[in-house]
Design an enzyme around this catalytic site. Structure first.
Site, PDB file in Angstrom:
ATOM      1  CG  LEU A 296      47.302  69.012  76.859  1.00 17.03           C
ATOM      2  CD1 LEU A 296      46.753  68.892  75.436  1.00 17.03           C
ATOM      3  CD2 LEU A 296      48.312  70.154  76.937  1.00 17.03           C
ATOM      4  CG  HIS A 297      45.271  72.532  82.622  1.00 15.29           C
ATOM      5  ND1 HIS A 297      45.207  73.821  82.147  1.00 15.29           N
ATOM      6  CD2 HIS A 297      46.525  72.385  83.120  1.00 15.29           C
ATOM      7  CE1 HIS A 297      46.352  74.437  82.384  1.00 15.29           C
ATOM      8  NE2 HIS A 297      47.184  73.583  82.958  1.00 15.29           N
ATOM      9  CD  GLU A 298      38.444  73.887  79.167  1.00 19.34           C
ATOM     10  OE1 GLU A 298      38.390  75.021  78.672  1.00 19.34           O
ATOM     11  OE2 GLU A 298      38.175  72.867  78.520  1.00 19.34           O
ATOM     12  N   GLY A 299      43.212  75.441  80.679  1.00 16.45           N
ATOM     13  CA  GLY A 299      44.116  76.573  80.438  1.00 16.45           C
ATOM     14  C   GLY A 299      44.842  76.407  79.116  1.00 16.45           C
ATOM     15  CG  HIS A 300      47.710  73.263  78.589  1.00 16.02           C
ATOM     16  ND1 HIS A 300      47.538  72.430  79.672  1.00 16.02           N
ATOM     17  CD2 HIS A 300      48.987  73.706  78.671  1.00 16.02           C
ATOM     18  CE1 HIS A 300      48.647  72.371  80.370  1.00 16.02           C
ATOM     19  NE2 HIS A 300      49.545  73.137  79.794  1.00 16.02           N
TER      20      HIS A 300
ATOM     21  CG  ASP B 191      53.508  79.606  83.414  1.00 11.49           C
ATOM     22  OD1 ASP B 191      53.983  79.174  84.464  1.00 11.49           O
ATOM     23  OD2 ASP B 191      52.603  79.027  82.789  1.00 11.49           O
TER      24      ASP B 191
ATOM     25  CD  GLN C  78      56.789  79.718  79.914  1.00 10.22           C
ATOM     26  OE1 GLN C  78      57.515  78.841  80.347  1.00 10.22           O
ATOM     27  NE2 GLN C  78      55.533  79.501  79.584  1.00 10.22           N
TER      28      GLN C  78
ATOM     29  CG  MET D  54      42.453  75.393  85.449  1.00 12.43           C
ATOM     30  SD  MET D  54      41.536  74.809  84.016  1.00 12.43           S
ATOM     31  CE  MET D  54      39.884  74.951  84.668  1.00 12.43           C
TER      32      MET D  54
ATOM     33  CB  SER E 248      50.372  70.052  84.446  1.00  8.02           C
ATOM     34  OG  SER E 248      50.022  70.606  83.192  1.00  8.02           O
TER      35      SER E 248
HETATM   36  P1  AMP Z   1      52.989  74.162  80.335  1.00 12.27           P
HETATM   37  O1  AMP Z   1      52.433  72.933  79.726  1.00 12.27           O
HETATM   38  O2  AMP Z   1      52.807  74.247  81.808  1.00 12.27           O
HETATM   39  O3  AMP Z   1      54.407  74.439  79.883  1.00 12.27           O
HETATM   40  O4  AMP Z   1      52.115  75.359  79.760  1.00 12.27           O
HETATM   41  C1  AMP Z   1      51.990  75.581  78.377  1.00 12.27           C
HETATM   42  C2  AMP Z   1      51.355  76.925  78.159  1.00 12.27           C
HETATM   43  O5  AMP Z   1      50.061  76.936  78.766  1.00 12.27           O
HETATM   44  C3  AMP Z   1      52.150  78.074  78.778  1.00 12.27           C
HETATM   45  O6  AMP Z   1      52.131  79.195  77.898  1.00 12.27           O
HETATM   46  C4  AMP Z   1      51.378  78.368  80.037  1.00 12.27           C
HETATM   47  O7  AMP Z   1      51.515  79.716  80.486  1.00 12.27           O
HETATM   48  C5  AMP Z   1      49.961  78.091  79.574  1.00 12.27           C
HETATM   49  N1  AMP Z   1      49.086  77.834  80.715  1.00 12.27           N
HETATM   50  C6  AMP Z   1      49.275  76.935  81.715  1.00 12.27           C
HETATM   51  N2  AMP Z   1      48.284  77.024  82.622  1.00 12.27           N
HETATM   52  C7  AMP Z   1      47.454  78.007  82.185  1.00 12.27           C
HETATM   53  C8  AMP Z   1      46.251  78.586  82.693  1.00 12.27           C
HETATM   54  N3  AMP Z   1      45.697  78.177  83.842  1.00 12.27           N
HETATM   55  N4  AMP Z   1      45.678  79.585  81.986  1.00 12.27           N
HETATM   56  C9  AMP Z   1      46.228  80.019  80.826  1.00 12.27           C
HETATM   57  N5  AMP Z   1      47.363  79.520  80.297  1.00 12.27           N
HETATM   58  C10 AMP Z   1      47.963  78.531  80.963  1.00 12.27           C
END
Ligand code: AMP
Length: 277
Positions: free
Chosen positions: A30-34, A147, A150, A181, A183
């Protein structure tokens, strides 16, 4: 914060949840986006559920399923800090038992952009989201604009299958220099990390051109490609200016459009996008 490590445990916790339930599906690392998605889910619902599941069916055999970054202890500490209600951490045997053979496929838009480069990717995404939605039974599910395709595919699936679910799309969270951001940013070497903001710079260029009246999508694509090509390490997979509903490339922009791109920087393949208009 409660933790469900199996589908049965998740269903048992769900049966006692206050409603509405907000849900953020993730693959962890996880990061700030999540976390921003989780904060919004926590703000808007009495219970926010976050899943952490590196979904094998959305990776092609030559992709990074095994190498995908995983750090569960760190993820759990971060989720606890933002007041997550329930973390759901199923394992792949529970999700895809032997003999598993049911797939959810959204046709058309999944053949464009990311789907062209990764032909089996979206079938894995829609199938796992469907399963997760059935298990968690959320009222709202939160996805990132990062995404973009998606999010559009999940919205289409939810509408086509009459799901009792609102798909909420939240803004892309970026590093200070504009890099979205992800992963997968952890794969970048020092010099690749320095080059990586060129993706966002090219999207800002597209946005500026649009704001200044440019409506010829070909001119915008070319300007983006020229800018990215100045970084020797950047290998363009695609640069697109497409219709926001059909994701087909447009010649002239009427109303709005999605500018998006996928670029390889060494090992990682980075994606990003911006809405024009
Ligand atoms: P993931 O773990 O990559 O499958 O991402 C999980 C959710 O977090 C998805 O809906 C992604 O679109 C969202 N996400 C990933 N990176 C970001 C980001 N930088 N800003 C906003 N949402 C994000």
């Amino acid at each position: 914060m409660q933790i469900a490590r199996s589908i049965a445990e998740m269903k048992a916790l769900r049966s006692k949840c206050a409603e509405p339930v907000g849900f953020v599906p993730t693959m962890g690392s996880l990061h700030e986006g999540h976390l921003e998605l989780v904060r919004i889910a926590v703000r808007d619902n009495p219970v926010a559920v976050v899943s952490i599941f590196v979904n094998p069916t959305q990776f092609a055999p030559d992709e990074d399923y095994k190498a995908y970054p995983r750090d569960l202890d760190r993820d759990l500490a971060m989720l606890d800090q933002v007041k997550t209600g329930i973390v759901f951490i199923p394992d792949s045997q529970d999700m895809y038992a032997d003999g598993y053979n049911t797939w959810v496929d959204v046709n058309g838009i999944t053949g464009k952009l990311e789907g062209k480069a990764r032909p089996t990717h979206f079938r894995g995404v829609t199938t796992v989201c469907n399963k997760l939605f059935n298990i968690v039974q959320p009222h709202q599910a939160y996805f990132g604009q990062k995404d973009a395709q998606q999010a559009i595919v999940i919205q289409k699936m939810a509408a086509d299958l009459n799901m009792n679910l609102e798909v909420v799309v939240c803004p892309t969270i970026r590093e200070k220099d504009g890099l979205a951001m992800s992963s997968r940013n952890t794969y970048l070497t020092g010099s690749e990390r320095i080059a990586a903001p060129v993706l966002y710079r090219s999207l800002c260029l597209a946005s500026d051109m649009f704001s200044n009246g440019e409506r010829d999508a070909g001119v915008i694509r070319k300007a983006m490609i020229d800018l990215i090509s100045q970084e020797a390490a950047a290998k363009i997979d695609y640069v697109s200016v497409a219709d926001l509903q059909t994701l087909s490339e447009v010649d002239k922009i009427e109303g709005n459009a999605l500018a998006s791109l996928a670029v390889r920087l060494g090992k990682p393949r980075l994606i990003d996008n911006i809405i024009l208009g």
